[in-house]
Design a protein around this motif. Structure first.
Motif, PDB file in Angstrom:
ATOM      1  N   TRP A  71      16.015  27.772 -43.692  1.00 30.13           N
ATOM      2  CA  TRP A  71      15.454  28.933 -43.086  1.00 30.13           C
ATOM      3  C   TRP A  71      13.994  28.764 -42.243  1.00 30.13           C
ATOM      4  O   TRP A  71      13.127  27.943 -42.735  1.00 30.13           O
ATOM      5  CB  TRP A  71      15.243  30.193 -43.983  1.00 30.13           C
ATOM      6  N   VAL A 116      10.746  33.243 -44.143  1.00 30.08           N
ATOM      7  CA  VAL A 116      11.765  33.827 -44.785  1.00 30.08           C
ATOM      8  C   VAL A 116      11.777  34.057 -46.430  1.00 30.08           C
ATOM      9  O   VAL A 116      11.763  35.021 -46.828  1.00 30.08           O
ATOM     10  CB  VAL A 116      13.135  33.369 -44.293  1.00 30.08           C
ATOM     11  N   ALA A 161      11.550  37.690 -47.050  1.00 32.02           N
ATOM     12  CA  ALA A 161      12.754  38.862 -46.022  1.00 32.02           C
ATOM     13  C   ALA A 161      13.585  39.388 -47.144  1.00 32.02           C
ATOM     14  O   ALA A 161      13.745  38.906 -48.591  1.00 32.02           O
ATOM     15  CB  ALA A 161      13.463  37.616 -45.465  1.00 32.02           C
ATOM     16  N   LEU A 210      19.399  38.907 -40.593  1.00 31.38           N
ATOM     17  CA  LEU A 210      18.752  37.532 -40.945  1.00 31.38           C
ATOM     18  C   LEU A 210      19.782  36.408 -40.438  1.00 31.38           C
ATOM     19  O   LEU A 210      19.516  35.633 -39.845  1.00 31.38           O
ATOM     20  CB  LEU A 210      18.442  37.456 -42.357  1.00 31.38           C
ATOM     21  N   ARG A 229      20.263  36.080 -36.591  1.00 27.24           N
ATOM     22  CA  ARG A 229      19.245  35.486 -35.972  1.00 27.24           C
ATOM     23  C   ARG A 229      19.286  34.009 -36.205  1.00 27.24           C
ATOM     24  O   ARG A 229      18.717  33.250 -35.263  1.00 27.24           O
ATOM     25  CB  ARG A 229      17.966  36.019 -36.764  1.00 27.24           C
ATOM     26  N   HIS A 230      19.691  33.444 -37.385  1.00 27.22           N
ATOM     27  CA  HIS A 230      19.975  31.847 -37.493  1.00 27.22           C
ATOM     28  C   HIS A 230      21.309  31.497 -36.906  1.00 27.22           C
ATOM     29  O   HIS A 230      21.452  30.358 -37.430  1.00 27.22           O
ATOM     30  CB  HIS A 230      19.768  31.726 -38.924  1.00 27.22           C
TER      31      HIS A 230
END
Length: 385
Positions: free
Chosen positions: A73, A77, A81, A117, A120-121
């Motif tokens: 990550w 994070v 997160a 999350l 976004r990745h």
């Protein structure tokens, strides 16, 4: 499935089993729960041939999960997160129902929303399994693996991840039991400390009462001195307990604190005189610094009663040698023929009884404008430091 593909699949599953065995050994060797939580996603990612994995810890007061450990990550994070705990998130569903959740195409998923999350990745697929808590009804959180390719997680992958989660659950239960046992021990030690402190206070008060009631002046002085010694023992016990009932103590800080206690207790005798302490850094077993404290009490009391001027306390311990405690005052009235071993006073006899072991003893040094008592005290060789 072709023979070559079947062979590759078999090797992959064998690799997963080796990772499980390795992780099982790791959790048995390592005591830190944080280290084990950090290792779990690394093992999970390697076993699933994914670039990302994480442990989500449930935060009931926030109604969310915290990413408490992870691999793959972006910075910021892990440890910060959070994700939702509701049933519309894959992790939330796995957590509430206890059932594993496979999402092999998040873009086509109709059961759950894709957490921001993961989007976004660039995560395309995810597998979530429950990590239980120390009790059957407890839930710690979720172990999740995430991949950006178009592969598919299957039942064998679920079994692998559930095995890792089971090992995590057992570790968390063991950790919680250890914490509970430590808390119970601390509570017991607190109760013992209070009882010892109260008992010593009772003995001190009884001796003081007897001293005040005695018609014999010498007996009254002896009883009052005994009360003062009990007070010193109580102060030493209290000082050691305040360090967390540690097995070892830093000698310099201990002596300075004890000197302050003595100065406060003998304020009337001090009458404008000062006590200074200079000490080398040294770590001693708690049992040995108790002896050191009692010797210090007797020597400082003696210096305040019979000496004059500043009382200087010094402690040193040359490498591999006994500790040396020196107490000096600015008086020169001690008889030339005074020998500590032959002294009849209670204080000197007490010191003689305390100073036992190789090289232990007490001697007198008459310096220009000062009289010094030098005590040599061995510490147990098993002590660290």
């Amino acid at each position: 499935m072709s023979g070559e593909a079947a062979q590759a699949e078999l090797l992959h599953r064998l690799a997963q089993q080796e990772l499980v065995a390795s992780f099982a050994g790791f959790v048995l060797r390592v005591e830190s729960l944080d280290d084990i939580l950090e290792e779990a996603p690394r093992v999970a990612a390697a076993g699933m041939r994914c670039e990302r994995a994480k442990v989500l810890r449930h935060m009931p007061e926030l109604h969310r999960f915290l990413v408490c450990a992870g691999v793959g990550w972006e910075v910021g994070v892990v440890g910060h997160a959070t994700l939702g705990e509701d049933l519309e998130s894959p992790a939330g569903f796995a957590f509430v129902t206890g059932e594993p959740v496979i999402c092999n195409d998040l873009s086509e998923e109709t059961r759950f929303r894709t957490p921001e999350l993961l989007a976004r990745h660039g995560v395309r697929r995810a597998l979530n399994v429950l990590v239980a808590g120390p009790e059957p009804t407890d839930r710690f959180g979720v172990l999740e693996v995430d991949a950006s390719d178009r592969g598919a997680f299957g039942e064998a992958d679920t079994a692998f991840l559930r095995t890792l989660a089971g090992l995590l659950s057992s570790t968390i239960a063991r950790h919680d039991r250890a914490q509970a046992a430590a808390a119970a021990k601390d509570l017991l030690m607190l109760e013992i400390h209070h009882r010892i402190k109260n008992s010593l206070q009772l003995v001190q008060n009884l001796l003081s009462l007897q001293a005040r009631a005695s018609d014999d002046e010498q007996a009254a002085r002896d009883l009052q001195q005994s009360a003062a010694r009990v007070h010193t023992i109580a102060a030493i016990h209290d000082r050691l307990y305040q360090t967390g009932a540690a097995l070892t103590v830093e000698v310099g800080a201990y002596l300075k604190d004890l000197a302050e206690e003595l100065a406060a207790a003998m304020a009337s005798t001090l009458a404008g005189r000062t006590i200074t302490v200079v000490a080398d850094e040294a770590i001693w077993p708690a049992a040995d610094v108790t002896t050191l404290g009692l010797v210090l009490n007797e020597l400082v009391t003696n210096a305040l009663k019979y000496g004059v001027g500043e009382v200087r306390i010094a402690f040193s311990q040359p490498l591999g040698s006994n500790g040396v405690l020196t107490v000096c005052d600015q008086g020169e009235s001690l008889p030339v023929d005074f020998v500590p071993e032959h002294a009849a006073g209670m204080g000197m006899r007490l010191i003689k009884g305390l100073l036992k072991g190789d090289g232990a003893g007490l001697r007198i040094e008459r310096r220009a404008g000062a009289t010094c008592f030098v005590a040599s005290l061995p510490r147990r060789r098993s002590a660290p430091g």
